[in-house]
Write a protein that holds these residues in place. Structure first.
Motif, PDB file in Angstrom:
ATOM      1  N   SER A 370       0.843  -1.188   0.000  1.00  0.00           N
ATOM      2  CA  SER A 370       0.000   0.000   0.000  1.00  0.00           C
ATOM      3  C   SER A 370       0.879   1.238   0.000  1.00  0.00           C
ATOM      4  O   SER A 370       2.072   1.174   0.288  1.00  0.00           O
ATOM      5  CB  SER A 370      -0.926   0.015   1.234  1.00  0.00           C
ATOM      6  OG  SER A 370      -0.147   0.079   2.426  1.00  0.00           O
ATOM      7  N   ILE A 371       0.235   2.399  -0.275  1.00  0.00           N
ATOM      8  CA  ILE A 371       0.946   3.669  -0.305  1.00  0.00           C
ATOM      9  C   ILE A 371       0.212   4.611   0.627  1.00  0.00           C
ATOM     10  O   ILE A 371      -1.007   4.787   0.510  1.00  0.00           O
ATOM     11  CB  ILE A 371       0.981   4.243  -1.731  1.00  0.00           C
ATOM     12  CG1 ILE A 371       1.723   3.279  -2.662  1.00  0.00           C
ATOM     13  CG2 ILE A 371       1.652   5.621  -1.742  1.00  0.00           C
ATOM     14  CD1 ILE A 371       1.662   3.705  -4.113  1.00  0.00           C
ATOM     15  N   THR A 372       0.974   5.211   1.572  1.00  0.00           N
ATOM     16  CA  THR A 372       0.375   6.086   2.561  1.00  0.00           C
ATOM     17  C   THR A 372       0.915   7.503   2.383  1.00  0.00           C
ATOM     18  O   THR A 372       2.126   7.708   2.227  1.00  0.00           O
ATOM     19  CB  THR A 372       0.665   5.594   3.982  1.00  0.00           C
ATOM     20  OG1 THR A 372       0.147   4.260   4.134  1.00  0.00           O
ATOM     21  CG2 THR A 372       0.045   6.512   5.030  1.00  0.00           C
ATOM     22  N   MET A 373      -0.020   8.486   2.427  1.00  0.00           N
ATOM     23  CA  MET A 373       0.311   9.912   2.326  1.00  0.00           C
ATOM     24  C   MET A 373      -0.548  10.667   3.292  1.00  0.00           C
ATOM     25  O   MET A 373      -1.558  10.142   3.777  1.00  0.00           O
ATOM     26  CB  MET A 373       0.060  10.423   0.898  1.00  0.00           C
ATOM     27  CG  MET A 373       0.977   9.823  -0.147  1.00  0.00           C
ATOM     28  SD  MET A 373       0.489  10.291  -1.839  1.00  0.00           S
ATOM     29  CE  MET A 373      -0.935   9.211  -2.042  1.00  0.00           C
ATOM     30  N   SER A 380      -3.311  16.831  -3.912  1.00  0.00           N
ATOM     31  CA  SER A 380      -2.504  17.927  -4.496  1.00  0.00           C
ATOM     32  C   SER A 380      -1.302  17.384  -5.242  1.00  0.00           C
ATOM     33  O   SER A 380      -0.947  16.202  -5.092  1.00  0.00           O
ATOM     34  CB  SER A 380      -2.049  18.879  -3.371  1.00  0.00           C
ATOM     35  OG  SER A 380      -1.085  18.221  -2.563  1.00  0.00           O
ATOM     36  N   ASP A 381      -0.711  18.270  -6.031  1.00  0.00           N
ATOM     37  CA  ASP A 381       0.476  17.884  -6.800  1.00  0.00           C
ATOM     38  C   ASP A 381       1.692  17.724  -5.917  1.00  0.00           C
ATOM     39  O   ASP A 381       2.708  17.150  -6.331  1.00  0.00           O
ATOM     40  CB  ASP A 381       0.773  18.944  -7.880  1.00  0.00           C
ATOM     41  CG  ASP A 381      -0.349  19.019  -8.921  1.00  0.00           C
ATOM     42  OD1 ASP A 381      -1.065  18.014  -9.073  1.00  0.00           O
ATOM     43  OD2 ASP A 381      -0.499  20.091  -9.573  1.00  0.00           O
TER      44      ASP A 381
END
Length: 416
Positions: A370-373, A380-381
């Motif tokens: 998975s990818i967490t932000m 947003s960019d």
């Protein structure tokens, strides 16, 4: 009465300027003159110029004939000889001497009439009466011809006979006048003006006018050397032909007229086309045109015959059908080629897509990763993937992207 001097120091002219002004004034005001006198003080230096004095019973004047004219007239110049000198008054500026610059010499002995004629000729020449550029062309096919001559002389009979034979369709208008005697000059001038006035009337235009007479002595022809006749010829609106005397007779009228003929008969011949020659020319032209047209028609017939043997003209639908079939074949070939081309390009694009998908970082999510932000940066960019807990704080909202779907969570505890 004394003359006051110049009021300013620079208000003066030199002697050279004075003599030059006087020379220009003399030469500009006086035409060439014929001067009669006796030669004295004759000098012929090596330069080829001739210097002498010309004198009569009362006066004397210095004269010079420069080399170009002296070569022609020098033999007539002898001490004590009486001559008539043609020249222009001038001033020899170097010495301030009045002199005559001569260009022609005649021996004394000619009559007064000859001298007057020469003077009149010089006068008319200076006025432009003899200029070639004013000469007009004679119409080649005149409809109306004017004659100025004696009504009873041989000249009018000769001209009428010639014109009647050569060009009988032209109208002949005769304006009679005496051609010798004291009254002749005024009658000839009046006759010329009368024809000019008649030519101004509607539908009465005169195309050419002959002015002349038969041969005779110099005295008989003097009317055609008069100034009044010269003026009438010069002012004529109708093109003029002089026909005075025979070959040896040459008058002022000959110099002024638009065309000179040696005799009245020659004048009539030169202003009138020959009807028989024109008829023959028209016949020859018609024959030539007929032959040319026949050859042209024959050539076109042969060309049409050749064209008629061509298959495209014999069976025009066959030609169109062949072209239509070839067009159908071209369309079919284009369709096949374009389908193959599009299919090849589509396969190539699909291969590129597959390769790109295999290299995509999102593809590893199918294997449980998975990818967490941070949630606030997710759309947003500037969103960055969280790879260390050190960048997080309690209470931060996180967005975790799975292979299928996204999870929003809050940080409750951070462990190193």
């Amino acid at each position: 009465m004394p003359i006051d001097g110049p009021k300013e120091d620079n208000f003066f002219i030199s002697v050279s300027q004075l003599n030059t002004l006087a020379k220009d004034l003399l030469e500009g005001q006086f035409p060439s003159l014929w001067i009669a006198g006796e030669i004295s003080n004759l000098s012929k230096p090596a330069s080829g110029h001739v210097y002498f004095s010309l004198k009569d019973e009362l006066c004397s004047v210095r004269a010079v004939i420069f080399k170009g004219h002296a070569l022609k007239h020098g033999r007539n110049l002898q001490e004590g000889k009486k001559i008539i000198l043609r020249g222009k008054p001038s001033l020899y500026a170097a010495r301030g001497e009045f002199q005559v610059i001569g260009d022609d010499v005649k021996l004394m002995g000619i009559g007064e009439q000859e001298l007057l004629l020469r003077q009149l000729k010089e006068k008319l020449k200076a006025k432009g009466y003899f200029n070639q550029e004013r000469k007009r062309a004679i119409p080649p096919f005149p409809n109306r011809i004017g004659l100025v001559t004696s009504a009873t002389g041989s000249a009018v009979r000769d001209m009428l006979e010639v014109l009647g034979k050569r060009w009988p369709m032209a109208e002949i208008w005769i304006s009679p006048a005496r051609v010798q005697g004291d009254a002749a000059p005024s009658e000839i001038a009046k006759a010329i003006k009368l024809l000019n006035c008649a030519s101004l009337i509607e539908n009465s235009k005169i195309d050419v006018m002959v002015v002349g007479r038969g041969g005779g002595s110099s005295e008989d022809l003097c009317a055609f050397n008069s100034e009044i006749v010269a003026d009438a010829l010069f002012e004529s609106l109708i093109p003029t032909v002089s026909a005075v005397g025979h070959e040896d007779d040459f008058t002022l009228a000959d110099l002024i007229a638009d065309l000179r003929a040696l005799t009245p008969t020659e004048a009539a011949t030169r202003i009138s086309p020959n009807q028989y020659e024109i008829v023959e020319h028209l016949k020859a032209s018609a024959e030539y045109m007929h032959q040319a047209a026949s050859l042209k028609i024959q050539k076109f017939q042969q060309h049409l015959k050749l064209l008629s043997t061509r298959r495209c003209l014999q069976k025009p639908l066959d030609y169109l059908n062949q072209k239509s079939q070839r067009f159908d074949d071209t369309i079919e070939k284009f369709n096949r080629t374009s389908s193959t081309f599009l299919r090849q390009k589509s396969d190539k694009v699909a291969s590129f897509i597959e390769k790109l998908q295999s290299l995509s970082p999102l593809n590893i999510l199918t294997r449980g990763y998975s990818i967490t932000m941070k949630a606030k940066e997710f759309e947003s960019d500037k969103a960055t993937v969280i790879v260390s807990a050190e960048v997080l704080a309690l209470g931060d909202l996180l967005c975790t992207r799975l292979h299928n779907g996204t999870i929003i969570s809050e940080v409750k505890k951070i462990e190193p």
